[in-house]
Design a protein around this motif. Sequence first.
Motif, mmCIF file in Angstrom:
data_model
loop_
_atom_site.group_PDB
_atom_site.id
_atom_site.type_symbol
_atom_site.label_atom_id
_atom_site.label_comp_id
_atom_site.label_asym_id
_atom_site.label_seq_id
_atom_site.Cartn_x
_atom_site.Cartn_y
_atom_site.Cartn_z
ATOM 1 N N GLN A 25 0.832 -1.201 0.000
ATOM 2 C CA GLN A 25 0.000 0.000 0.000
ATOM 3 C C GLN A 25 0.872 1.259 0.000
ATOM 4 O O GLN A 25 0.609 2.209 -0.735
ATOM 5 C CB GLN A 25 -0.942 -0.004 1.209
ATOM 6 C CG GLN A 25 -1.867 1.171 1.280
ATOM 7 C CD GLN A 25 -2.896 1.190 0.167
ATOM 8 O OE1 GLN A 25 -3.246 0.157 -0.377
ATOM 9 N NE2 GLN A 25 -3.375 2.365 -0.170
ATOM 10 N N LYS A 26 1.921 1.270 0.826
ATOM 11 C CA LYS A 26 2.817 2.435 0.870
ATOM 12 C C LYS A 26 3.513 2.638 -0.479
ATOM 13 O O LYS A 26 3.664 3.769 -0.951
ATOM 14 C CB LYS A 26 3.872 2.265 1.970
ATOM 15 C CG LYS A 26 3.322 2.392 3.361
ATOM 16 C CD LYS A 26 2.934 3.814 3.634
ATOM 17 C CE LYS A 26 2.500 3.972 5.066
ATOM 18 N NZ LYS A 26 2.055 5.312 5.362
ATOM 19 N N GLU A 44 1.064 4.177 -2.789
ATOM 20 C CA GLU A 44 0.848 5.595 -2.483
ATOM 21 C C GLU A 44 1.983 6.443 -3.034
ATOM 22 O O GLU A 44 1.750 7.513 -3.610
ATOM 23 C CB GLU A 44 0.721 5.798 -0.977
ATOM 24 C CG GLU A 44 -0.579 5.276 -0.409
ATOM 25 C CD GLU A 44 -0.628 5.356 1.104
ATOM 26 O OE1 GLU A 44 0.393 5.718 1.730
ATOM 27 O OE2 GLU A 44 -1.691 5.046 1.664
ATOM 28 N N ARG A 45 3.194 5.963 -2.875
ATOM 29 C CA ARG A 45 4.338 6.704 -3.418
ATOM 30 C C ARG A 45 4.266 6.759 -4.944
ATOM 31 O O ARG A 45 4.566 7.789 -5.563
ATOM 32 C CB ARG A 45 5.644 6.050 -2.980
ATOM 33 C CG ARG A 45 5.919 6.205 -1.517
ATOM 34 C CD ARG A 45 7.277 5.605 -1.153
ATOM 35 N NE ARG A 45 7.307 5.289 0.248
ATOM 36 C CZ ARG A 45 7.415 4.063 0.746
ATOM 37 N NH1 ARG A 45 7.558 3.027 -0.054
ATOM 38 N NH2 ARG A 45 7.434 3.859 2.046
ATOM 39 N N GLY A 63 1.582 6.652 -6.683
ATOM 40 C CA GLY A 63 0.506 7.598 -7.002
ATOM 41 C C GLY A 63 0.989 9.032 -6.958
ATOM 42 O O GLY A 63 0.624 9.857 -7.799
ATOM 43 N N VAL A 88 -5.798 4.118 -5.249
ATOM 44 C CA VAL A 88 -4.845 4.569 -4.240
ATOM 45 C C VAL A 88 -4.970 6.077 -4.094
ATOM 46 O O VAL A 88 -4.901 6.813 -5.076
ATOM 47 C CB VAL A 88 -3.401 4.193 -4.645
ATOM 48 C CG1 VAL A 88 -2.413 4.704 -3.637
ATOM 49 C CG2 VAL A 88 -3.277 2.694 -4.795
ATOM 50 N N ASP A 89 -5.189 6.523 -2.880
ATOM 51 C CA ASP A 89 -5.247 7.949 -2.590
ATOM 52 C C ASP A 89 -3.923 8.393 -1.995
ATOM 53 O O ASP A 89 -3.209 7.613 -1.376
ATOM 54 C CB ASP A 89 -6.361 8.258 -1.595
ATOM 55 C CG ASP A 89 -7.732 8.010 -2.197
ATOM 56 O OD1 ASP A 89 -7.864 8.152 -3.423
ATOM 57 O OD2 ASP A 89 -8.655 7.672 -1.433
ATOM 58 N N LEU A 90 -3.633 9.662 -2.186
ATOM 59 C CA LEU A 90 -2.435 10.216 -1.572
ATOM 60 C C LEU A 90 -2.663 10.341 -0.070
ATOM 61 O O LEU A 90 -3.768 10.675 0.360
ATOM 62 C CB LEU A 90 -2.123 11.598 -2.145
ATOM 63 C CG LEU A 90 -1.698 11.668 -3.600
ATOM 64 C CD1 LEU A 90 -1.520 13.121 -4.012
ATOM 65 C CD2 LEU A 90 -0.433 10.908 -3.827
ATOM 66 N N PRO A 91 -1.650 10.083 0.733
ATOM 67 C CA PRO A 91 -1.796 10.323 2.168
ATOM 68 C C PRO A 91 -2.081 11.807 2.425
ATOM 69 O O PRO A 91 -1.719 12.668 1.616
ATOM 70 C CB PRO A 91 -0.434 9.928 2.744
ATOM 71 C CG PRO A 91 0.201 9.082 1.712
ATOM 72 C CD PRO A 91 -0.363 9.498 0.395
ATOM 73 N N ARG A 140 -0.837 15.079 0.375
ATOM 74 C CA ARG A 140 -1.847 15.866 -0.348
ATOM 75 C C ARG A 140 -1.745 17.335 0.043
ATOM 76 O O ARG A 140 -1.828 18.221 -0.806
ATOM 77 C CB ARG A 140 -3.245 15.335 -0.042
ATOM 78 C CG ARG A 140 -4.312 16.087 -0.833
ATOM 79 C CD ARG A 140 -5.693 15.515 -0.652
ATOM 80 N NE ARG A 140 -5.748 14.224 -1.310
ATOM 81 C CZ ARG A 140 -6.175 13.105 -0.718
ATOM 82 N NH1 ARG A 140 -6.575 13.133 0.520
ATOM 83 N NH2 ARG A 140 -6.205 11.982 -1.375
#
Length: 159
Positions: A64-65, A68-69, A71, A99-102, A106
Amino acid sequence: MAFLMKTMISSQVKNLGLGGRSEEKKEEGTSDPAAAQGMTREEYEEYQKQVIEEKMERDAAFTQKKAERAGLRVHLREKYRLPKSETDENQIQMAGGDVDLPEDLRKMVDEDDEGEGDKGSVLGQLQNLQNMDLDSIKEKAQATFSEIRQTAEQKCSVM
């Protein structure tokens, strides 16, 4: 050199079976891994299940991390019109595709966008012109021209 001689001689003695230690090692090798850990069979199986579940959770969080990176990199590539990377897209797909940005990242990206909009650089202005509607620009220009003309007629007696 002494170490080499010692290992060669000890391996030869073990091959002859003179030490009597090989029988003891065979007996120890057949023991249950649970007993070696000091647990019962059920406790050992439960422990192994927990270890496997924890590993799967860590792997999922890591994936997941990474997504996110990836993304974030995709977002920055789109922002600065850089070529796309297939590895980033593959990482996002491996994580499920959505996947959304943390939140922290953001906020940083949003602040960066606001900072660039305020600069007033030539490139920023060109991007703004691409986004604007030509009709609205024409209407604004005509309104400004008519205002200037009216003020000039009021102030100047010749016109």
